[in-house]
Write an enzyme that holds these catalytic residues in place. Structure first.
Site, short mmCIF file in Angstrom:
data_model
loop_
_atom_site.label_atom_id
_atom_site.label_comp_id
_atom_site.label_asym_id
_atom_site.label_seq_id
_atom_site.Cartn_x
_atom_site.Cartn_y
_atom_site.Cartn_z
N CYS A 137 25.70 -26.40 -37.00
CA CYS A 137 25.35 -27.78 -37.36
C CYS A 137 24.32 -27.83 -38.48
O CYS A 137 24.50 -28.54 -39.48
CB CYS A 137 24.86 -28.54 -36.13
SG CYS A 137 23.60 -27.67 -35.15
N TYR A 138 23.22 -27.09 -38.35
CA TYR A 138 22.23 -27.06 -39.43
C TYR A 138 22.83 -26.56 -40.74
O TYR A 138 22.58 -27.17 -41.80
CB TYR A 138 21.04 -26.19 -39.03
CG TYR A 138 20.08 -26.80 -38.05
CD1 TYR A 138 19.45 -28.02 -38.30
CD2 TYR A 138 19.76 -26.14 -36.85
CE1 TYR A 138 18.55 -28.57 -37.40
CE2 TYR A 138 18.86 -26.69 -35.95
CZ TYR A 138 18.25 -27.90 -36.23
OH TYR A 138 17.36 -28.44 -35.33
#
Length: 341
Positions: free
Chosen positions: A145-146
Site C-alpha cells: 500500500c505505501y
C-alpha cells in the site's frame, strides 16, 4: 471463470471477496481460511448474510483460473511453483515476489526465500506504470500500500529526470486496517484512539520495495527516508513526498509530466491546483488522487497522494491486475466513487 482467495477472512481478503462477488466474469469462488475452514462466510462476516457467498474451505486448492494469495510473507512463495504448474495464475498480495533480490528479501523479512527461481518470472503489478509487462502473465506481485501511493506520485517525475535523487523524503500515514485483522497491543482501541505515532522508523519493510522501483525509474541506485505513521482511523492512506527538483525545473514541468502519464487513466486523478488530497476522496474505492506544488523558497517539490490502503493499496489493484492478465477491461468490477462523508 473460477477464482480463489487464500486468506479470505483477512481485511484484504474480505475486500477481494466483495469485489469478485460483483465481477461479471467470475462465476465461482473458492474461499479458503486455515483458521475457520468449514464455516459459512457470513458467520465470520455477518454483513454477508443473504448473499450466498459460500463455505470457507481448507487450503487444498482446486483447479482454478486465478488464485489470489492474501497470506503472510513466506507462505505463498513455497506453494506458487505447484500452482503455476497446474496452469493457475497467481496474484500475490504479500511480499514474496515484490523484491527482485532474494538477498534483500531475506535481509528485511528475516526468512529464507522459499522460491528464488520464480523471482525472474514475477511481474511487479502496478498497472499504471507497468501495464504492458503485466498483460497475459501468470505471476503478479501486487505492490504494498505505501509503495503504491509513493510510486504513483514519484516514478513519472524520476523517469523524466525532473527530480534530484540525492535526497528524497516520504512521510506516510495509514489507517489501522493496514496492520491486518490479527490481534496486537498496538492496534487496540485504547492504544490507537486519540493517538498518532510513527512506527517502523528507518526499518519498515516497504522501504526496499520503494527504493527498488524508484531506482528502476531513475536508472541508478536511490535511497529514501521513509517514515510511516499510524492514524486513528480505520482505512485510508496519505503520503507526502519532499524532493529537490533539477535546476531550471518549474512547477508546470512537473504537472505536465503527470498529465502525460495519467491524463487518460481511469483511476488516477490529478487535482486542480490548490485542491489537496484527503483520505475521504478515495475511501472504499480504487481511485488515487495526486497534487503537488513547487516551494520556491526551499527549491523542493511537495507532492501529496492518497489512496484507500485496502483497495488501490491491495484488493482493488489485485483485481485490476487480474483484468489485465485475463484480457478484460481493466476497470471491470472496480467502478464506483468513494464513500462520503
Amino acid at each position: 471463470m473460477k477464482v480463489g482467495v487464500l486468506g479470505a477472512t483477512g481485511y484484504a481478503g474480505q475486500e477481494l471477496v466483495r469485489l469478485l462477488h460483483r465481477h461479471e466474469e467470475v462465476s465461482e469462488m473458492y474461499l479458503a481460511s486455515s483458521s475457520v475452514a468449514g464455516k459459512e462466510y457470513d458467520v465470520v462476516y455477518p454483513h454477508w448474510l443473504g448473499q450466498n457467498v459460500g463455505i470457507l474451505e481448507d487450503e487444498n486448492v482446486p483447479d482454478l483460473d486465478v488464485l489470489f494469495c492474501a497470506l503472510p510473507h513466506g507462505l505463498t512463495a513455497e506453494r506458487t511453483g505447484a500452482f503455476l504448474a497446474r496452469k493457475i495464475k497467481v496474484i500475490d498480495l504479500g511480499a514474496d515476489f515484490r523484491l527482485n533480490s532474494a538477498q534483500v528479501y531475506e535481509e528485511w523479512y528475516k526468512i529464507k526465500h522459499p522460491a528464488t527461481e520464480l523471482l525472474k518470472e514475477a511481474v511487479y503489478g502496478l498497472p499504471e506504470l507497468y501495464r504492458e509487462q503485466i498483460r497475459g502473465k501468470s505471476l503478479i506481485a501486487n505492490p504494498g500500500c505505501y509503495p503504491t501511493a509513493s510510486l504513483l506520485a514519484s516514478v513519472p517525475l524520476l523517469r523524466k529526470e525532473l527530480l534530484q535523487t540525492g535526497y528524497l523524503v516520504i512521510d506516510a500515514k495509514s489507517g489501522v486496517s493496514g496492520a491486518g485483522r490479527g490481534i496486537s497491543l498496538g492496534n487496540h482501541y485504547a492504544e490507537v484512539n486519540e493517538n498518532f505515532k510513527a512506527y517502523g522508523v528507518a526499518n519498515h519493510r516497504h522501504t526496499p520495495e520503494i527504493e527498488q522501483e524508484l531506482s528502476r525509474a531513475a536508472g541508478k541506485p536511490l535511497t529514501v527516508n521513509f517514515t510511516p505513521h499510524l492514524v486513528p482511523m480505520t482505512r485510508g492512506m496519505l503520503i507526502t513526498i519532499y524532493a529537490a527538483v533539477q535546476e531550471g525545473v518549474q512547477e508546470e514541468d512537473l504537472r505536465q509530466c503527470w498529465q502525460e502519464q495519467y491524463g487518460q487513466e481511469e483511476f488516477i486523478h490529478l487535482l486542480p491546483q490548490g485542491t489537496w488530497p484527503q483520505t475521504k476522496f478515495s475511501s472504499g474505492s480504487n481511485h488515487a488522487f495526486l497534487q503537488l506544488t513547487l516551494d520556491h523558497r526551499t527549491g523542493n517539490a511537495v507532492i501529496v497522494a492518497t489512496i484507500d490502503n485496502l483497495i488501490k493499496g491491495a484488493a482493488g489493484q489485485a483485481v485490476q491486475n487480474m483484468n489485465l492478465i485475463m484480457g478484460w477491461p481493466e476497470g471491470q468490477g472496480l467502478q464506483g466513487t468513494a464513500l462520503w462523508p
